[in-house]
Structure formats: C-alpha cells, structure tokens
Scaffold this motif. Structure first.
Motif, short mmCIF file in Angstrom:
data_model
loop_
_atom_site.label_atom_id
_atom_site.label_comp_id
_atom_site.label_asym_id
_atom_site.label_seq_id
_atom_site.Cartn_x
_atom_site.Cartn_y
_atom_site.Cartn_z
N PHE A 293 6.18 -3.05 4.67
CA PHE A 293 4.75 -2.46 5.14
C PHE A 293 4.98 -0.89 5.28
O PHE A 293 3.86 -0.14 4.94
N GLU A 297 2.61 2.39 3.53
CA GLU A 297 1.70 3.55 4.21
C GLU A 297 2.28 4.84 3.89
O GLU A 297 1.90 5.71 4.13
N ARG A 516 -1.51 -8.94 -8.58
CA ARG A 516 -2.31 -9.24 -7.46
C ARG A 516 -3.63 -9.84 -8.03
O ARG A 516 -3.98 -9.67 -9.26
N ARG A 539 1.36 -11.46 8.37
CA ARG A 539 0.74 -10.39 7.97
C ARG A 539 0.51 -10.20 6.46
O ARG A 539 -0.53 -9.75 5.97
N MET A 540 1.76 -10.60 5.87
CA MET A 540 1.73 -10.48 4.34
C MET A 540 0.62 -11.44 3.97
O MET A 540 0.01 -11.10 2.96
N GLU A 542 -2.02 -12.59 5.21
CA GLU A 542 -3.55 -11.98 5.82
C GLU A 542 -3.87 -10.78 4.96
O GLU A 542 -5.08 -10.77 4.71
N LYS A 543 -2.70 -10.00 4.59
CA LYS A 543 -2.96 -8.85 3.77
C LYS A 543 -3.65 -9.30 2.41
O LYS A 543 -4.31 -8.56 1.85
N GLN A 630 7.37 -10.16 -0.21
CA GLN A 630 6.04 -10.29 -0.11
C GLN A 630 5.63 -10.76 -1.24
O GLN A 630 4.93 -11.75 -1.55
#
Ligand code: ADP
Ligand code: MG
Length: 644
Positions: A293, A297, A516, A539-540, A542-543, A630
C-alpha cells in the motif's frame, strides 16, 4: 534216574518264566512250559501243533528262518526285545534269552521269554514325553541354554542356534563362555565358581538381567536373560545341577524404540515449528501487504520507496523460511499430483549446475521407468535442491555429485515405511550421492533433526534434511542415508510409484496473474481471525471494487451469510481462513454449501492441520497460501467468480 528226569521235567514245566523248545529247521514247538501256556493262552496240545510263525509278526518270519538256519550257537544268546502275539491277538513284548540244544537228535533251541510289555510301554511314554519337551524348547522364540556343573552346554535349542549362529551339535559340550564377549568371561568365571559351590544362580547374586551376547562371527548384541537353576537326578541316581539361561536378542527392539523416540521428537518439534510459522505468516502478510500500500503511494526514485522495497524483500525472504518450516512440520498445503520424477530431475539440472559451482561435477542418471510419483512438484524440487546443496557443502575441494532415479520393489528397500501407491508394491528411488567428507555416527543420528547443523553460523540453518524428511513422509515415502567419515554420503528417497500418467502441467499449477480491470463487482464474505490480515485483505478487495463483509470466525461468518441472504444478490464469494477458533472455515463452507452448493470459496491459510483433502479443493474452491500478495488474492477471486 527216572526220578531225576522227572525232577528236571519239573524244573522246566514249573519255571515261572515262559519257556519253550523249538525245532530250528521247521520252527515247530517241541515243548512248552506251564508259564508259556498261561501267558500266551494256547493249551500245551495246541502249542505242540504250532510253529514259531504263529506267535510272531508275519514280517519277522523270513529273518527268523535265516537266523535259525545258521550253525548252532556257541553259548547263550541274548536276543533283545521281540514282539509276540497271544492267542487272543494281544501284543506282547518279551526279552529273549536262548541257547541251542539237541532234542531227540534234532537241532533245537531253548527259549526263555521274559515279559517286558509294561517296561516297554513306560519307556515309549518317556520317549514321547522327552520328544514333546524337546519340541517345546525348540519352538521357543528365546534361546534356551543349559549347562552342567562343569559349565559345559547340555541343552542348546533352535532359537539359540539362530541367535548365536552355532549349530547345536557344535555347541553341546562347549563351555558357556564361548557365547560371552571376552571382557565378561572373568566375571562369568566367578559366577560359575559360586554356582558350583553353592548352587546360587547368577540372578540371585545380583547379576543384571540385561547382558551382552557374542555371536559366532564375533559380533555382540544386547540380550535380556533370566537365569535359573535346577537339580535333577541323573541316570546313575546322583543329583545333577543344571544352570539354564533363557535369553532374548533385544537388538531390534532397542532399535525400534530408538526410532520411535526419534519420530516422536520430530513430531513435537514439527508441531512447535508449525505453530510458530502460522502466527509468523499472519504477521508477514500484514507487513508485505501494507508495504505494498505504501509503495503505491510513493513516487518512484525516492529514498523512502527504496526503503519500503527493502522491507518488502525482507518479508519475502522471511516467508521463504516459514515455507520451509511448514514443509518440515507437514502443515504446508500441498498441491500434489502425479508427476514424473525424471522430469523434475531433468528440469532442475541446469539450475543445480549453476548453484554447485565449477569445482563440483554433477552426473545424473534417470533410470526409473516409469518414474511416476504423487507429490507436489515444487516440493520435489526443494528435496533435490537441499540434497544437492548438502552434497556440495561436503566437498569444498570439489568432487562429483551423482543424482540417479530407479524403479525398485518396495520389498527390496531397507525401510518399511513406504506407503503403497497405485502401482502395487512399486517404488521410485531418488538417490543423491557425493564423495565428500561424510558423517560420523553422531551426525548421522541427528542429521534429520531440525536446526541441527555442523556448519558455521550463517552458513547452515539445519532445516535442509528436516524439510526433506517432512516432504518425503507427507508424500508417503521414506528417506535414509548411508555415510562414512571420508567415504562420502548417499541419501536415498523412496516414493510410492503410481500407475497413472501425469496430468498436464498447466492443469494444476497455472497461476493466473492479475490483469486489472474488467472485474465483476460483487460481495465478498471475508472470514479471518487475525485482525491485521483481515484489515489488509479487506482493503485490497475494496480497492479493487468489491463490497466486503467481514467476520472473525466461522460462526460470525455464518451470521453474516444469513444477513446478506436478505439483500439483493447476497454473498457472491467467500474468502476464508481455514483454522480459526470458534468454527473454522471448513465448517462454515460445509454449512453454507448445504444451502448453495455452487458458492465460490477461496481458502486462505499457511497452515492446515493434516493438509487439505482433494475434496476440499474441487469445483468452485481454490486455495491461496499465506503470506499472499494483492495480485494473487485478486486474481484468485476473479477466477473463481468466472469459473462455471
Ligand atoms: P544444513 O545443511 O543447514 O547444515 P541440513 O539439515 O541440510 O542442514 O543438514 C544437517 C547436517 O547434516 C549438516 O550440517 C551436515 O553436518 C550433515 N550433512 C547433511 N548432508 C551431508 C552430506 N551430503 N555430507 C556430509 N554431511 C552432511
Ligand atoms: Mg543443508
């Protein structure tokens, strides 16, 4: 004179021993006495009309005729024991004494027949009883050895023959000492002396029950013995002292006990390692996932980015270690399939050559035909790699490593632990041999122990052979080693042979990588007891655009499932840990599938008690190992949702 004749006549006819005179040529009775009439049952008149044939067995007659036809006896004959018949057909054993006489000018023989029927019967019973006792002693599994007061062997049973490797003929009469190692002979001599004087047995004198025996070839072995002493009356009426040792060769039992102890130790360490690796995997998943994550960023080419990448790499190395631990503890999730061992060896050859360097030669001979085994190919590679690395480490000055495969019969193996595969009784052998330093007995005994290493710190982990052991056992096989200091080492792995042909490599091991986009949105029921991992996976997912419903265990998971059922669409896929307190993933899935058999399930775990059965993996079920990335998580979820 007539009086004298009557007196002699009386001596003959009233003699209490049955007597008769017969014609040596015709075998006809010429005279019989009262005792003969009484014992045999024929009257005197009947006797005088008979021949010897009628009181003897028909079979004995020819020999009888031949014997009596010979020239007259020179002195009395002790004829031994004969079997006669009485008038009513009963058998009679008699001991004969005879002498030749003249009877009215004819060659005749006077016979005295003493009845020994009773004596013979007793003797026969005694012989039978003796044979029975000898049979019992011979059938014993333990060696039975008796010695007389002079310590000469008088009884040496069959078990003694096979345990000591000496025939009874040879042992009888030999000194007992011969079956003891030299160093015990003096002590034994003292026992003998005490025994001779007092009759006290070695055991009653505090002699230990466990001693050492010596075979004919000089090898020694541990025995467990009981020693007793008996006094019997010998043939001459004198008391004879016997000293009897009943002993058992316990070398194989000791060996089995040692093997069991070793297996239990491995099991205990395995449990410990598996438990630690489980928790460790959860932490690693959180570390590497969160690092991902952060990476997403961070701008490229920054110091922070390089640092986080370093964290990521360290986490990856750590997960390699936990994988080894799990393999050893046999808690790793296997993806076994039918593979050709020869293909694994050939596929690894180039890589192996690279890692062993230039000073070491690698010779492979794949002769197993067929070489089909049922195992996880990745793990077979790990086995081969570990063995070859050990071989290389044993040859710092260079040398040759031989890797070979062969097809063998299970019965030809020096181990019994190989579970049968589908090719009855067949095994595939993988052998890695080096001509390096070898191992001493202590190292050999501990080589398979986890964390046992003789290598300098930083060089050895001590997990190589332990991992090999775990993988091989889990695959139904066995591993053992032969080694001698300075004489090199050979490690052999036997795996049960399989009859089926291997499946297409892509069939089982394809790992779809996540491109993706084009992700169908859906609801994921995420069940995981470890909060860090749960948050990360949430989180993975939901992202990536999924709606995520979370639960901390199977029971909660079921409650969420029921709640979601009320909504439009309900849960589309379950992502669940396998091992959790308060109902694990399997129970949850079992329960849910009663309602909706086709619900896709992704199990996520690094640790599965007893491994996942093939039935757990079929249909719309997949497995993801911890720690996971992920990409892998998303790819699995997407694939499952698409799978019909
Ligand atoms: P490591 O290689 O990390 O020491 P292993 O479990 O692979 O751990 O091996 C344990 C020990 O067994 C080694 O440290 C070494 O003493 C011994 N050993 C294993 N294989 C060989 C070999 N081929 N030749 C000599 N010694 C060996
Ligand atoms: Mg090693």
């Amino acid at each position: 004179m007539p009086d004298r004749a009557r007196q002699y006549e009386q001596v003959f006819s009233r003699n209490p021993t049955p007597m008769w005179v017969f014609d040596r040529e015709t075998l006809a009775f010429l005279a019989v006495n009262d005792a003969a009439v009484a014992r045999y049952g024929w009257s005197r008149a009947e006797f005088l009309g008979m021949t010897l044939r009628e009181i003897r067995d028909a079979a004995a007659v020819p020999a009888l005729l031949a014997a009596h036809g010979r020239p007259r006896l020179e002195g009395p004959l002790r004829g031994g024991v004969h079997r006669h018949r009485t008038k009513d057909g009963a058998a009679l054993d008699v001991e004969i004494v005879a002498d030749d006489v003249d009877w009215d000018g004819r060659p005749a023989r006077l016979v005295l027949a003493t009845d020994v029927t009773e004596r013979e019967r007793t003797a026969a019973a005694l012989r039978a009883s003796e044979a029975r006792l000898a049979g019992i002693v011979d059938s014993a599994m333990d060696a039975v050895i008796s010695v007389d007061a002079a310590q000469r062997v008088v009884v040496f049973n069959r078990a003694a023959e096979s345990i000591f490797g000496v025939a009874a003929d040879e042992a009888i009469g030999a000194p007992l000492e011969r079956f003891l190692p030299e160093r015990y002979r003096a002590a034994h001599g003292r026992h003998v002396e005490t025994f001779g004087r007092t009759g006290a047995t070695a055991r009653s004198m505090g002699h230990p029950g466990a001693v050492t025996g010596r075979r004919a070839d000089g090898t020694e072995f541990p025995v467990e013995a009981t020693i007793s002493h008996t006094a019997v009356r010998g043939a001459d009426g004198r008391e004879e002292r016997l000293y009897t040792v009943i002993l058992r060769d316990v070398s194989t039992r000791d060996l089995l006990a040692e093997q069991l102890r070793q297996a239990q130790k491995m099991e205990a360490v395995g449990r410990l390692a598996g438990g630690v690796a489980h928790d460790f995997n959860n932490l690693l998943t959180a570390i590497s996932g969160n690092a991902d994550f952060v990476l997403a960023e961070l701008a490229p080419d920054t110091q922070a980015r390089a640092d986080v990448e370093e964290i990521r790499r360290a986490a990856e190395r750590a997960s390699g270690l936990t994988r080894q631990l799990l393999a050893f503890s046999r808690k790793q999730v296997l993806r076994p399939r039918v593979v050709e061992l020869n293909d694994v060896v050939e596929g690894m050859e180039r890589l192996l050559r690279r890692v062993i360097g230039e000073d070491v030669r690698l010779v492979t001979r794949c002769e197993a035909a067929p070489s089909r085994v049922f195992a996880d190919p990745g793990q077979l590679e790990q086995v081969l790699m570990n063995l070859v690395l050990n071989a290389r480490d044993a040859m710092p000055e260079g040398g040759t490593i031989r890797v070979a495969t062969a097809s063998v019969d299970v019965s030809a193996l020096p181990v019994t632990a190989v579970r049968p595969g589908t090719a009855a009784d067949g095994a595939v052998l993988l052998v890695v041999a080096d001509d390096g330093a070898g191992m001493d007995a202590d190292t050999q005994a501990r080589a398979f122990e986890p964390f046992f290493t003789t290598k300098p710190e930083g060089k050895g982990t001590g997990l190589g052979l332990a991992t090999v052991h775990g993988i091989v056992e889990q695959s139904g096989g066995a591993v053992w080693l032969d080694s001698a200091v300075g004489g090199g080492t050979t490690v052999s792995v036997a795996l049960p042979a399989y009859a089926e042909a291997p499946v297409d490599a892509d069939g089982a091991s394809a790992r779809p990588r996540g491109a993706r986009g084009a992700v169908p949105l859906g609801t994921v029921l995420l069940v995981e007891d470890e909060p860090a991992v749960r948050t990360l996976a949430e989180r993975m997912l939901e992202k990536a655009g999924y709606r995520v419903v979370t639960a901390a265990n199977g029971r909660e998971g079921l409650a969420r499932w029921v709640e979601e059922r009320g909504r439009l669409g309900g849960v589309d896929i379950i992502v669940s840990d396998v091992v959790m307190p308060d109902a694990g993933g399997r129970q949850l899935v079992q329960r849910v599938r009663e309602e909706r058999p086709d619900v896709p399930v992704l199990f996520v775990s690094g640790y599965v008690e007893g491994g996942l059965a093939a039935s757990d993996m079929g249909g719309r079920t997949a497995f993801l190992e911890k720690p996971f990335r992920q990409d892998d998580l998303l790819a699995r979820v997407r694939e499952l949702l698409r799978r019909p």
